[in-house]
Design a protein around this motif. Sequence first.
Motif, PDB file in Angstrom:
ATOM      1  N   PRO A  23       0.813  -1.226   0.000  1.00 34.00           N
ATOM      2  CA  PRO A  23       0.000   0.000   0.000  1.00 34.00           C
ATOM      3  C   PRO A  23       0.845   1.274   0.000  1.00 34.00           C
ATOM      4  O   PRO A  23       0.492   2.256  -0.647  1.00 34.00           O
ATOM      5  N   GLU A  24       1.965   1.251   0.702  1.00 26.66           N
ATOM      6  CA  GLU A  24       2.803   2.462   0.736  1.00 26.66           C
ATOM      7  C   GLU A  24       3.422   2.747  -0.632  1.00 26.66           C
ATOM      8  O   GLU A  24       3.688   3.903  -0.971  1.00 26.66           O
ATOM      9  N   ASP A  25       3.657   1.710  -1.432  1.00 31.11           N
ATOM     10  CA  ASP A  25       4.208   1.928  -2.774  1.00 31.11           C
ATOM     11  C   ASP A  25       3.165   2.554  -3.700  1.00 31.11           C
ATOM     12  O   ASP A  25       3.473   3.483  -4.442  1.00 31.11           O
ATOM     13  N   THR A  26       1.930   2.049  -3.666  1.00 30.86           N
ATOM     14  CA  THR A  26       0.898   2.642  -4.526  1.00 30.86           C
ATOM     15  C   THR A  26       0.530   4.040  -4.038  1.00 30.86           C
ATOM     16  O   THR A  26       0.255   4.926  -4.838  1.00 30.86           O
ATOM     17  N   GLU A  27       0.562   4.252  -2.723  1.00 27.93           N
ATOM     18  CA  GLU A  27       0.305   5.590  -2.196  1.00 27.93           C
ATOM     19  C   GLU A  27       1.378   6.570  -2.676  1.00 27.93           C
ATOM     20  O   GLU A  27       1.078   7.709  -3.031  1.00 27.93           O
ATOM     21  N   LEU A  28       2.633   6.122  -2.696  1.00 30.85           N
ATOM     22  CA  LEU A  28       3.721   6.960  -3.199  1.00 30.85           C
ATOM     23  C   LEU A  28       3.442   7.392  -4.642  1.00 30.85           C
ATOM     24  O   LEU A  28       3.605   8.565  -4.987  1.00 30.85           O
ATOM     25  N   LEU A  29       3.009   6.460  -5.475  1.00 30.12           N
ATOM     26  CA  LEU A  29       2.682   6.804  -6.869  1.00 30.12           C
ATOM     27  C   LEU A  29       1.595   7.862  -6.930  1.00 30.12           C
ATOM     28  O   LEU A  29       1.727   8.859  -7.647  1.00 30.12           O
TER      29      LEU A  29
END
Length: 158
Positions: A25-31
């Motif tokens: 989730p933190e990776d997609t939030e970063l995007l």
Amino acid sequence: MTVPLGTLTTTGGGIVLEVTEDPAPEDTELLDVQVAASTTRAADQGEPRAVAVFARDDAGSVVGGIHGWTWGGCCELVSLWVDEAARGRGLGEALLSTAELEAVDRGCGQVVLLTHELQAPGLYRRRGYEVVGTVEGYPAGSAALWLRKRLPDPAGAG
């Protein structure tokens, strides 16, 4: 080129591509955060402001809601949901109407949203939304609808 899930492919310069169907989730939030920041800088329209309206039962549980943001004279609504047990009472229309009023108060001239033919498009049509774009076959056997509603001028001039 098809890359199987989990395969890492080197593109050179120490950068690796990872294909996953279970992203962190933190990776997609970063995007999402980076795309929003880039768009905000490029448009020079100030910062987006979240808008949300929730319907709660007597116990305080959410039985419906709508959310999105206002930015650059527009309101984009992302999600509208009403619990099945609370449907048929006009709650969806009340949520949508309340979000539209908030958008007008914030100086927005229009509301835009993406929905699907299978997700109550009649609600939006009754509220004055027009289809400005259609993607047939998304999902298969249906279509995605990009809708817009022009809002009255908050000062009453339009």
